[in-house]
Design an enzyme around this catalytic site. Sequence first.
Site, mmCIF file in Angstrom:
data_model
loop_
_atom_site.group_PDB
_atom_site.id
_atom_site.type_symbol
_atom_site.label_atom_id
_atom_site.label_comp_id
_atom_site.label_asym_id
_atom_site.label_seq_id
_atom_site.Cartn_x
_atom_site.Cartn_y
_atom_site.Cartn_z
ATOM 1 N N GLY A 73 -6.264 -3.913 -7.702
ATOM 2 C CA GLY A 73 -7.405 -3.052 -7.378
ATOM 3 C C GLY A 73 -6.947 -1.678 -6.936
ATOM 4 O O GLY A 73 -7.566 -0.655 -7.271
ATOM 5 N N SER A 110 0.830 -1.210 0.000
ATOM 6 C CA SER A 110 0.000 0.000 0.000
ATOM 7 C C SER A 110 0.866 1.261 0.000
ATOM 8 O O SER A 110 0.592 2.223 -0.726
ATOM 9 C CB SER A 110 -0.900 0.021 1.246
ATOM 10 O OG SER A 110 -1.858 -0.996 1.157
ATOM 11 N N ARG A 120 -3.009 -14.222 -1.677
ATOM 12 C CA ARG A 120 -3.107 -14.409 -0.222
ATOM 13 C C ARG A 120 -3.701 -15.780 0.136
ATOM 14 O O ARG A 120 -3.400 -16.331 1.184
ATOM 15 C CB ARG A 120 -3.902 -13.269 0.415
ATOM 16 C CG ARG A 120 -3.227 -11.914 0.183
ATOM 17 C CD ARG A 120 -3.620 -10.858 1.168
ATOM 18 N NE ARG A 120 -3.290 -9.536 0.658
ATOM 19 C CZ ARG A 120 -2.078 -8.969 0.724
ATOM 20 N NH1 ARG A 120 -1.089 -9.599 1.290
ATOM 21 N NH2 ARG A 120 -1.874 -7.774 0.209
ATOM 22 N N ASP A 172 -6.858 -7.813 4.773
ATOM 23 C CA ASP A 172 -5.976 -8.638 3.940
ATOM 24 C C ASP A 172 -5.390 -9.824 4.717
ATOM 25 O O ASP A 172 -4.796 -10.723 4.113
ATOM 26 C CB ASP A 172 -4.830 -7.794 3.376
ATOM 27 C CG ASP A 172 -5.324 -6.793 2.343
ATOM 28 O OD1 ASP A 172 -6.433 -6.980 1.810
ATOM 29 O OD2 ASP A 172 -4.606 -5.812 2.076
ATOM 30 N N ARG A 206 -14.081 -7.080 -10.404
ATOM 31 C CA ARG A 206 -14.188 -6.372 -9.118
ATOM 32 C C ARG A 206 -14.868 -5.001 -9.285
ATOM 33 O O ARG A 206 -14.747 -4.362 -10.337
ATOM 34 C CB ARG A 206 -12.791 -6.235 -8.495
ATOM 35 C CG ARG A 206 -12.207 -7.604 -8.174
ATOM 36 C CD ARG A 206 -10.804 -7.521 -7.660
ATOM 37 N NE ARG A 206 -10.716 -6.827 -6.389
ATOM 38 C CZ ARG A 206 -9.578 -6.515 -5.802
ATOM 39 N NH1 ARG A 206 -8.422 -6.831 -6.387
ATOM 40 N NH2 ARG A 206 -9.572 -5.894 -4.653
ATOM 41 N N SER A 239 -13.317 1.613 2.986
ATOM 42 C CA SER A 239 -12.360 1.249 1.930
ATOM 43 C C SER A 239 -11.330 2.351 1.746
ATOM 44 O O SER A 239 -11.662 3.486 1.385
ATOM 45 C CB SER A 239 -13.093 1.004 0.607
ATOM 46 O OG SER A 239 -12.168 1.007 -0.457
ATOM 47 N N ARG A 260 -12.933 -14.366 -1.292
ATOM 48 C CA ARG A 260 -12.104 -15.035 -0.269
ATOM 49 C C ARG A 260 -12.922 -15.843 0.725
ATOM 50 O O ARG A 260 -12.397 -16.798 1.313
ATOM 51 C CB ARG A 260 -11.201 -14.016 0.448
ATOM 52 C CG ARG A 260 -10.064 -13.579 -0.447
ATOM 53 C CD ARG A 260 -8.988 -12.780 0.241
ATOM 54 N NE ARG A 260 -7.932 -12.495 -0.728
ATOM 55 C CZ ARG A 260 -7.168 -11.410 -0.721
ATOM 56 N NH1 ARG A 260 -7.323 -10.482 0.213
ATOM 57 N NH2 ARG A 260 -6.240 -11.243 -1.640
ATOM 58 N N ARG A 297 1.448 4.198 -3.132
ATOM 59 C CA ARG A 297 1.285 5.636 -2.882
ATOM 60 C C ARG A 297 2.583 6.394 -3.147
ATOM 61 O O ARG A 297 2.560 7.514 -3.661
ATOM 62 C CB ARG A 297 0.772 5.851 -1.454
ATOM 63 C CG ARG A 297 -0.724 5.454 -1.349
ATOM 64 C CD ARG A 297 -1.119 5.079 0.043
ATOM 65 N NE ARG A 297 -2.540 4.790 0.178
ATOM 66 C CZ ARG A 297 -3.120 3.599 -0.114
ATOM 67 N NH1 ARG A 297 -2.402 2.595 -0.602
ATOM 68 N NH2 ARG A 297 -4.419 3.428 0.066
HETATM 69 C C1 S3P Z 1 -5.603 -1.242 -0.037
HETATM 70 C C2 S3P Z 1 -6.810 -1.235 0.575
HETATM 71 C C3 S3P Z 1 -7.611 -2.439 0.872
HETATM 72 C C4 S3P Z 1 -6.779 -3.702 0.740
HETATM 73 C C5 S3P Z 1 -5.911 -3.702 -0.473
HETATM 74 C C6 S3P Z 1 -4.967 -2.505 -0.448
HETATM 75 C C7 S3P Z 1 -4.913 0.033 -0.278
HETATM 76 O O1 S3P Z 1 -8.694 -2.512 -0.018
HETATM 77 O O2 S3P Z 1 -7.615 -4.844 0.743
HETATM 78 O O3 S3P Z 1 -5.138 -4.882 -0.524
HETATM 79 O O4 S3P Z 1 -3.688 0.027 -0.519
HETATM 80 O O5 S3P Z 1 -5.568 1.072 -0.209
HETATM 81 P P1 S3P Z 1 -10.071 -1.713 0.312
HETATM 82 O O6 S3P Z 1 -9.684 -0.334 0.575
HETATM 83 O O7 S3P Z 1 -10.922 -1.810 -0.916
HETATM 84 O O8 S3P Z 1 -10.656 -2.437 1.477
#
Ligand code: S3P
Length: 426
Positions: free
Chosen positions: A93, A22, A386, A313, A121, A166, A344, A26
């Site tokens: 995602g 994450s 995962r 996660d 998704r 989220s 999952r 960023r």
């Molecule tokens: C993430 C947020 C989470 C997580 C994903 C990474 C991120 O998803 O499951 O692996 O880096 O912002 P959600 O924000 O959709 O829950």
Amino acid sequence: MEQQFNKINKVEGTLSLPGDKSISHRSVIFSSLAEGESVIHNLGNGEDVKSTVRCFSSMGVNFANQHDSLIVKGLGLKKLKKPSSPLNAGNSGTTARLISGVLVNQDFDSEIIGDESLSRRPMQRVISPLALMGANIHASPSGTLPVKVFGSDKLNAIEYEIPVASAQVKSCIILSGLHLQNETKLIEGIPSRDHTEKMLGLTVSNSIGKKIIYVSNKNYPVPTVYHVPGDISTAAFFMPLALLTDNSELLIKNVSLNETRIGVVTLLKSMGGNIETENIKQYNGELSGDLIIKTSHLHNIEIPSEIIPNIIDEIPILAIAGILSSGRFSIRNAKELRGKESDRISSICSNLLHLGLNVTEFPDGFEFDGQITNPFPVFESYEDHRIAMSFGILSLLLQNGGKVNNFNSVAISNPDFIKQLKTISR
Ligand code: S3P
């Protein structure tokens, strides 16, 4: 590829892990947007982070590897270039959702595509708030990729209460708000991971139990040196392995200890796990430190619903810990799990049934107890990194080991998983 795992006798040694996924996404996005040269140390090496790099590279951002770091020459506010083909987010995602907030503000049109799993998704969760800002962005009729974006300089700041916990939705709106003069105000009921707010240094307040985040172009990123801590979600797989193997002690160095991510440590400790934290440091607003994990007896506990976004996660590997802990494992209020790289809830339950456990599946979770009756299990990864790693870890803890089908998906977050296991398994 089918991967065989044999029971291990002992876990010992030290792991230093590649950067948190994450925080890596960023770092790449903020460096690409900032005008000038940024440096990223310990960037995550999984395919998902590569997808984000690939997308910004095809919009004119220059990336160069120097020693163990990535040098990024970012382009500045609304200065990205029109890509010559659709932006491919691969399996990621986070890439697809976060770049949507950037693309709606550019002066070119674009399209986001992804692999088969990502194309199933939901994207509407980011499209709806972006549309409220005045963005011209459209998903396929099923609310998924491919997404078409018509860039605009006419977006408005909004006040918006995020309907789902989220961080991807939150971060997408923040990224869009970064391009606007007026202040966007985001209200978050249940906290999700807060890397975007922390790394951009956004103003945050609290009102009647809700978090309020403020963002405008005053917060637009500038070139920065990023130090990405090791990935706590990757570290999580090794925790039950060390806890549930006799005579074991594992040191995981410099891992992210962001408080919106350490739910897995909190829960494993409440289950009886001996996990200590030391050498706490802070870079780019993010906490990190070392974890020392020692053999323990674990018992299942009630998992509070407020902690779910924090462990979202890690639920697959927590379920693995649950199999080898006393008592019944139960998780509810986790419907979001159905929209991950695989469904999952269904992936975990099918593998647990294959083991011979008593499993009950709910729309928002699952419960199980009982004894393993299948002596030679072959697990399905459902091409979900995962799930693959979770059942790989379980196999290492079973008397006769086990196999995991389609194990290659681990490369999405941790291509070095097998190598890391070899360094700590005896
Ligand atoms: C993430 C947020 C989470 C997580 C994903 C990474 C991120 O998803 O499951 O692996 O880096 O912002 P959600 O924000 O959709 O829950």
